[in-house]
Motif scaffolding. Structure first.
Motif, mmCIF file in Angstrom:
data_model
loop_
_atom_site.group_PDB
_atom_site.id
_atom_site.type_symbol
_atom_site.label_atom_id
_atom_site.label_comp_id
_atom_site.label_asym_id
_atom_site.label_seq_id
_atom_site.Cartn_x
_atom_site.Cartn_y
_atom_site.Cartn_z
ATOM 1 N N SER A 1 0.826 -1.199 0.000
ATOM 2 C CA SER A 1 0.000 0.000 0.000
ATOM 3 C C SER A 1 0.867 1.258 0.000
ATOM 4 N N ALA A 2 0.214 2.374 -0.256
ATOM 5 C CA ALA A 2 0.871 3.679 -0.190
ATOM 6 C C ALA A 2 0.453 4.358 1.110
ATOM 7 N N ILE A 3 1.369 5.045 1.748
ATOM 8 C CA ILE A 3 1.049 5.822 2.950
ATOM 9 C C ILE A 3 0.881 7.269 2.494
ATOM 10 N N LEU A 4 -0.324 7.792 2.672
ATOM 11 C CA LEU A 4 -0.645 9.134 2.198
ATOM 12 C C LEU A 4 -0.399 10.167 3.296
ATOM 13 N N ASN A 5 -0.151 11.401 2.884
ATOM 14 C CA ASN A 5 0.120 12.494 3.808
ATOM 15 C C ASN A 5 -1.205 13.111 4.257
ATOM 16 N N GLU B 1 -1.859 15.578 6.277
ATOM 17 C CA GLU B 1 -1.881 17.040 6.280
ATOM 18 C C GLU B 1 -2.192 17.581 4.886
ATOM 19 N N LYS B 2 -1.530 17.035 3.878
ATOM 20 C CA LYS B 2 -1.776 17.499 2.503
ATOM 21 C C LYS B 2 -3.194 17.189 2.049
ATOM 22 N N LEU B 3 -3.801 16.171 2.650
ATOM 23 C CA LEU B 3 -5.174 15.807 2.304
ATOM 24 C C LEU B 3 -6.204 16.558 3.141
ATOM 25 N N GLY B 4 -5.732 17.506 3.980
ATOM 26 C CA GLY B 4 -6.638 18.340 4.758
ATOM 27 C C GLY B 4 -7.136 17.719 6.050
ATOM 28 N N MET B 5 -6.478 16.664 6.509
ATOM 29 C CA MET B 5 -6.890 15.992 7.746
ATOM 30 C C MET B 5 -5.655 15.812 8.629
ATOM 31 N N ALA B 6 -5.059 16.938 8.997
ATOM 32 C CA ALA B 6 -3.764 16.928 9.674
ATOM 33 C C ALA B 6 -3.812 16.411 11.103
ATOM 34 N N GLU B 7 -4.958 16.482 11.764
ATOM 35 C CA GLU B 7 -5.021 16.066 13.161
ATOM 36 C C GLU B 7 -5.432 14.601 13.277
ATOM 37 N N THR B 8 -4.894 13.973 14.313
ATOM 38 C CA THR B 8 -5.241 12.589 14.616
ATOM 39 C C THR B 8 -5.834 12.536 16.005
ATOM 40 N N ALA B 9 -6.985 11.911 16.119
ATOM 41 C CA ALA B 9 -7.633 11.713 17.413
ATOM 42 C C ALA B 9 -7.622 10.225 17.734
ATOM 43 N N LEU B 10 -7.374 9.934 19.003
ATOM 44 C CA LEU B 10 -7.430 8.566 19.506
ATOM 45 C C LEU B 10 -8.668 8.480 20.387
ATOM 46 N N VAL B 11 -9.523 7.520 20.120
ATOM 47 C CA VAL B 11 -10.826 7.490 20.776
ATOM 48 C C VAL B 11 -11.095 6.107 21.366
ATOM 49 N N ALA C 1 -16.675 1.459 8.166
ATOM 50 C CA ALA C 1 -17.139 2.097 6.926
ATOM 51 C C ALA C 1 -16.882 3.600 6.898
ATOM 52 N N MET C 2 -16.504 4.188 8.042
ATOM 53 C CA MET C 2 -16.277 5.639 8.086
ATOM 54 C C MET C 2 -14.885 5.950 7.531
ATOM 55 N N PRO C 3 -14.804 6.785 6.491
ATOM 56 C CA PRO C 3 -13.532 6.982 5.794
ATOM 57 C C PRO C 3 -12.426 7.619 6.638
ATOM 58 N N GLU C 4 -12.763 8.425 7.626
ATOM 59 C CA GLU C 4 -11.725 9.066 8.421
ATOM 60 C C GLU C 4 -11.155 8.173 9.507
ATOM 61 N N VAL C 5 -11.763 7.001 9.708
ATOM 62 C CA VAL C 5 -11.271 6.048 10.698
ATOM 63 C C VAL C 5 -10.117 5.261 10.089
ATOM 64 N N LEU C 6 -8.948 5.373 10.698
ATOM 65 C CA LEU C 6 -7.746 4.745 10.172
ATOM 66 C C LEU C 6 -7.500 3.356 10.738
ATOM 67 N N GLU C 7 -7.818 3.175 12.016
ATOM 68 C CA GLU C 7 -7.593 1.893 12.676
ATOM 69 C C GLU C 7 -8.724 1.645 13.667
ATOM 70 N N VAL C 8 -9.088 0.384 13.834
ATOM 71 C CA VAL C 8 -10.146 -0.010 14.771
ATOM 72 C C VAL C 8 -9.686 -1.262 15.507
ATOM 73 N N PHE D 1 -11.038 0.801 20.503
ATOM 74 C CA PHE D 1 -10.071 1.889 20.418
ATOM 75 C C PHE D 1 -9.920 2.182 18.932
ATOM 76 N N ILE D 2 -10.086 3.456 18.559
ATOM 77 C CA ILE D 2 -9.960 3.816 17.150
ATOM 78 C C ILE D 2 -9.009 4.997 16.977
ATOM 79 N N LYS D 3 -8.456 5.083 15.789
ATOM 80 C CA LYS D 3 -7.588 6.194 15.393
ATOM 81 C C LYS D 3 -8.281 6.886 14.225
ATOM 82 N N VAL D 4 -8.444 8.196 14.334
ATOM 83 C CA VAL D 4 -9.240 8.943 13.370
ATOM 84 C C VAL D 4 -8.455 10.134 12.834
ATOM 85 N N ALA D 5 -8.479 10.346 11.535
ATOM 86 C CA ALA D 5 -7.879 11.528 10.909
ATOM 87 C C ALA D 5 -8.978 12.560 10.716
ATOM 88 N N VAL D 6 -8.756 13.776 11.232
ATOM 89 C CA VAL D 6 -9.779 14.816 11.142
ATOM 90 C C VAL D 6 -9.171 16.159 10.772
#
Length: 153
Positions: free
Chosen positions: A55-59, A61-71, A92-99, A109-114
């Motif tokens: 896979s490719a690891i995307l940036n 910040e450049k995609l407009g979702m620079a902050e990461t929240a841990l929930v 199914a939520m696109p901003e959720v990176l890990e579950v 525990f989830i990791k979210v790009a926002v």
């Protein structure tokens, strides 16, 4: 049955973790093989499941979702329907990176790009519409000190 990993297999895997787009010729040179046996080993490692995907690891910040929240997320019920339904909805939520389904006080525990706190508020409004969500506890990351996509062999 998977063949046990030897030192060369481990070198191949380590090189691929660092650069998944490395050419077979350069990979062979790095691990001390000629190209044909190196390619055969890579294919065997893929077939046996040591390599799951590329896979490719995307940036973010450049995609407009620079902050990461841990929930941390707590569910109000733990029956199969609630746990499975929540798992399907959250993945199914696109901003959720890990579950992760977890043990302890919270169930997931989830990791979210926002996109900042406003983006996180929008995400939370959707999250709380998912059936079964009882509570959340959130933290925003300040800086990432280590980020790898896989364990090192």
């Amino acid at each position: 049955m998977a063949k046990p990993l030897d030192a060369i297999d481990r070198k191949i895997l380590a090189a691929l973790v660092t650069d998944g787009r490395i050419s077979n010729n350069l990979l062979a040179e790095k691990v001390g093989l000629s190209p044909a046996p190196c390619w055969q080993r890579m294919r065997r490692l893929e077939k046996e499941g040591y390599i799951e995907a590329y896979s490719a690891i995307l940036n973010q910040e450049k995609l407009g979702m620079a902050e990461t929240a841990l929930v941390d997320i707590g569910l109000n019920q733990h029956d199969d329907a609630t746990v499975n339904g929540f798992g399907q909805a959250i993945t199914a939520m696109p901003e959720v990176l890990e579950v992760y389904l977890t043990t302890g006080e919270y169930d997931y525990f989830i990791k979210v790009a926002v996109e900042g706190t406003r983006g996180y508020e929008k995400f939370l409004r959707r999250l709380y519409k998912v059936p079964g969500v009882r509570s959340t506890r959130s933290s925003f990351t300040l800086r990432c000190l280590k980020k790898v996509s896989s364990v090192s062999p």
